[in-house]
Structure formats: C-alpha cells, structure tokens
Design a protein around this motif. Structure first.
Motif, PDB file in Angstrom:
ATOM      1  N   ILE A  60     -23.992 -34.408   7.375  1.00  0.00           N
ATOM      2  CA  ILE A  60     -23.352 -35.594   6.778  1.00  0.00           C
ATOM      3  C   ILE A  60     -21.860 -35.331   6.828  1.00  0.00           C
ATOM      4  O   ILE A  60     -21.126 -36.112   6.112  1.00  0.00           O
ATOM      5  CB  ILE A  60     -23.937 -36.017   5.642  1.00  0.00           C
ATOM      6  CG1 ILE A  60     -23.703 -34.751   4.470  1.00  0.00           C
ATOM      7  CG2 ILE A  60     -25.539 -36.318   5.565  1.00  0.00           C
ATOM      8  CD1 ILE A  60     -24.120 -35.285   3.014  1.00  0.00           C
ATOM      9  N   MET A  76     -23.791 -41.957   5.881  1.00  0.00           N
ATOM     10  CA  MET A  76     -23.373 -40.668   5.786  1.00  0.00           C
ATOM     11  C   MET A  76     -24.199 -39.950   6.845  1.00  0.00           C
ATOM     12  O   MET A  76     -23.809 -38.839   7.516  1.00  0.00           O
ATOM     13  CB  MET A  76     -24.018 -39.901   4.600  1.00  0.00           C
ATOM     14  CG  MET A  76     -23.118 -39.962   3.312  1.00  0.00           C
ATOM     15  SD  MET A  76     -23.647 -39.163   1.769  1.00  0.00           S
ATOM     16  CE  MET A  76     -22.420 -39.837   0.796  1.00  0.00           C
ATOM     17  N   GLN A 121     -25.567 -45.845   1.263  1.00  0.00           N
ATOM     18  CA  GLN A 121     -24.699 -44.558   1.434  1.00  0.00           C
ATOM     19  C   GLN A 121     -25.171 -43.480   2.264  1.00  0.00           C
ATOM     20  O   GLN A 121     -24.480 -42.966   3.101  1.00  0.00           O
ATOM     21  CB  GLN A 121     -24.299 -44.304   0.000  1.00  0.00           C
ATOM     22  CG  GLN A 121     -23.225 -44.946  -0.674  1.00  0.00           C
ATOM     23  CD  GLN A 121     -23.147 -44.483  -2.026  1.00  0.00           C
ATOM     24  OE1 GLN A 121     -23.928 -44.453  -2.876  1.00  0.00           O
ATOM     25  NE2 GLN A 121     -21.701 -44.010  -2.190  1.00  0.00           N
ATOM     26  N   ASN A 159     -18.762 -35.344   2.752  1.00  0.00           N
ATOM     27  CA  ASN A 159     -19.848 -35.990   1.842  1.00  0.00           C
ATOM     28  C   ASN A 159     -20.704 -34.953   1.187  1.00  0.00           C
ATOM     29  O   ASN A 159     -21.359 -35.189   0.291  1.00  0.00           O
ATOM     30  CB  ASN A 159     -20.590 -36.790   3.239  1.00  0.00           C
ATOM     31  CG  ASN A 159     -19.990 -37.943   3.481  1.00  0.00           C
ATOM     32  OD1 ASN A 159     -19.492 -38.765   2.587  1.00  0.00           O
ATOM     33  ND2 ASN A 159     -20.037 -38.312   4.768  1.00  0.00           N
ATOM     34  N   TRP A 203     -19.156 -33.556  -2.019  1.00  0.00           N
ATOM     35  CA  TRP A 203     -19.277 -34.606  -3.028  1.00  0.00           C
ATOM     36  C   TRP A 203     -20.622 -34.708  -3.724  1.00  0.00           C
ATOM     37  O   TRP A 203     -20.846 -34.552  -4.772  1.00  0.00           O
ATOM     38  CB  TRP A 203     -18.849 -36.060  -2.456  1.00  0.00           C
ATOM     39  CG  TRP A 203     -19.181 -37.113  -3.592  1.00  0.00           C
ATOM     40  CD1 TRP A 203     -20.097 -38.021  -3.813  1.00  0.00           C
ATOM     41  CD2 TRP A 203     -18.283 -37.216  -4.854  1.00  0.00           C
ATOM     42  NE1 TRP A 203     -20.079 -38.589  -4.839  1.00  0.00           N
ATOM     43  CE2 TRP A 203     -18.925 -38.379  -5.809  1.00  0.00           C
ATOM     44  CE3 TRP A 203     -17.391 -36.518  -5.182  1.00  0.00           C
ATOM     45  CZ2 TRP A 203     -18.362 -38.661  -6.829  1.00  0.00           C
ATOM     46  CZ3 TRP A 203     -16.812 -37.050  -6.752  1.00  0.00           C
ATOM     47  CH2 TRP A 203     -17.408 -37.959  -7.169  1.00  0.00           C
TER      48      TRP A 203
END
Length: 261
Positions: free
Chosen positions: A150, A173, A169, A154, A157
């Motif tokens: 991803i 991703m 989401q 990403n 996070w």
C-alpha cells in the motif's frame, strides 16, 4: 471447533468461528487455523483457499484477555503451533488465498492480509493495526508487506496511528481488491475463487511461486526483527498499561510512563 471447513468446487472455505469473541485468535484458534491451512495445502482436491469470519467480525486479532493472562503466568500453556505457526502456514501456502473480510479486522485480522492473493471487503468492514495502542511492535511481516502493498506513507499511518480505516480507504490504498455490499461479499468472493479453482492447480501454484519466491527472504528477515521488538516490548510498561486499561474498560494513559517507554 473454532473454525468451520467447507469444500465446494475445489474451493476450501475456512470460517473463523468464535463470533462471541469477534473471532479473536486464542491459542485454540491459532492452532486450528494452522492445521486447517496446512491440510488445505496438502489436499490435492483443494485448488483455492477462501478465508472469512463468522458474525460481525473477520477477526479481532489476538485475544487480549488471553494475552494478559499469558504475560502474568509464570508457566503459560504451550500451543501446538501458536501465532508463529499460523503465520508460517499462510506464508508457505502454495495455493491461492482469497480473503473475504466480512467485518472488523484488528491486528492479526489485518496483517494476515499481507499473505492474501485477493482480498474482498464488505462495505461495512473496517481495519485497524492497534500495535501502538498496545505498546507493542508490528507482526507477521507487516513492516515489509504493508509498505510494499500500500506504499510507505499509508503503511506508516496504519502501523503507527492505531486508527481505523474503512473499506473504501482500504481499496484506494490497494489493501482490498474489491468492496462489496455485505450480503454479496461471500458470493462474490466464492465466484472468483471457483473461477480460479477451475484452472490447473499446477499452473496456479506456479504463478504464486514465481510471484512470492523473491519476497520470502525479506519477509523472514522482517519477521525476525518484528519478533525481537515484540518480545522486548511485551510485558513492558506500555504494554502492561495497555492491557490493564483494556481489562478495566478505560483508555490507556501512556503519558506517565518512564522515559523512553
């Protein structure tokens, strides 16, 4: 039995079946899942493995009540395979793995998606890597697999924030391939699984081998680093506070921990 097994059209469906615990992995479920994945790998009548969960969760990851008990037990029970054995089984699975994420995924319920060849998610599903909330480290090679799958930011996070991400989401991703209405999820995943299962197993396994072989050494190295960090942090001040807060039904307070903890 904490896992249900069903065969149809050369697809073996494995359903994590502890809905009362949101399909959290306790010792028994780790062992049962390991054995089920190994059996599917060895069974010549199985071409594709489809993994999903019963009830409203895919998997809530490691059973935190059992984890807390194990960290305080001087003589914890020995698992036949445990978490490491289960991840070994997924990493070594030579056949296509399709995951149908029917509900929430936490911890291992997310990181095992790194070994999925195709992931379908319910539009109502959500995912969370709660490692920093638990005061521990990543697991299952996710520190390598997630950035590769991803992208670095990403993955950073997800692994650092302990925040939820929703199905859309996840698709944006690249963690999920398709998002489906909840009542269509399993049928859609099965339709794709059966399409693959109609192909020659020898060809399917050759495709997977050529795609995954170059990654194995890096995954093994990542798991070694993660396991060392996890062992160092497990039972430490942050992890103890996180598990105590969970047992007491409150948010953890990491503000008063010793410096560097």
């Amino acid at each position: 039995m904490s896992i249900r097994i069903e065969d149809r059209a050369r697809v073996r469906t494995l359903t994590l079946d502890r809905p009362e615990a949101l399909n959290a992995f306790d010792t028994a479920l780790y062992d049962a899942t390991t054995e089920a994945v190994r059996d599917a790998a060895a069974d010549p009548s199985v071409a594709v493995v489809l993994l999903t969960g019963a009830g409203r969760a895919f998997s809530a990851g490691t059973d935190l009540r059992e984890m807390r008990a194990l960290t305080t037990d001087p003589n914890p029970p020995r698992a036949a395979h445990g978490f490491t054995g289960m991840i070994d089984a997924f990493a070594d699975l030579p056949k296509p793995l399709i995951c149908a994420v029917n509900g929430i995924g936490l911890g291992a319920g997310v990181t095992l998606l790194g070994f999925s060849d195709l992931t379908f998610m319910s539009s109502e599903a959500r995912l969370k890597c709660p490692f920093t909330d638990l005061g521990v480290a990543p697991e299952a090679g996710s520190s390598f697999l997630l950035p590769r799958l991803i992208g670095h930011q990403n993955a950073a996070w997800m692994l650092m924030s302990s925040e939820w991400i929703d199905a859309q989401q996840a698709k944006e991703m690249g963690l999920a391939w398709k998002v489906c209405p909840p009542d269509e999820l399993l049928d859609t995943a099965r339709e794709h699984a059966e399409l693959l299962a109609a192909k020659p197993v020898s060809s399917l396994t050759a495709v997977k081998e050529t795609m995954t072989a170059p990654l194995r050494a890096a995954i093994a190295d990542a798991r070694t680093r993660e396991n060392a960090c996890f062992a160092d942090l497990l039972g430490g001040p942050a992890n103890t506070e996180a598990l105590t807060a969970f047992a007491e039904g409150r948010a953890p307070d990491f503000g008063n921990l010793p410096a560097g903890a």
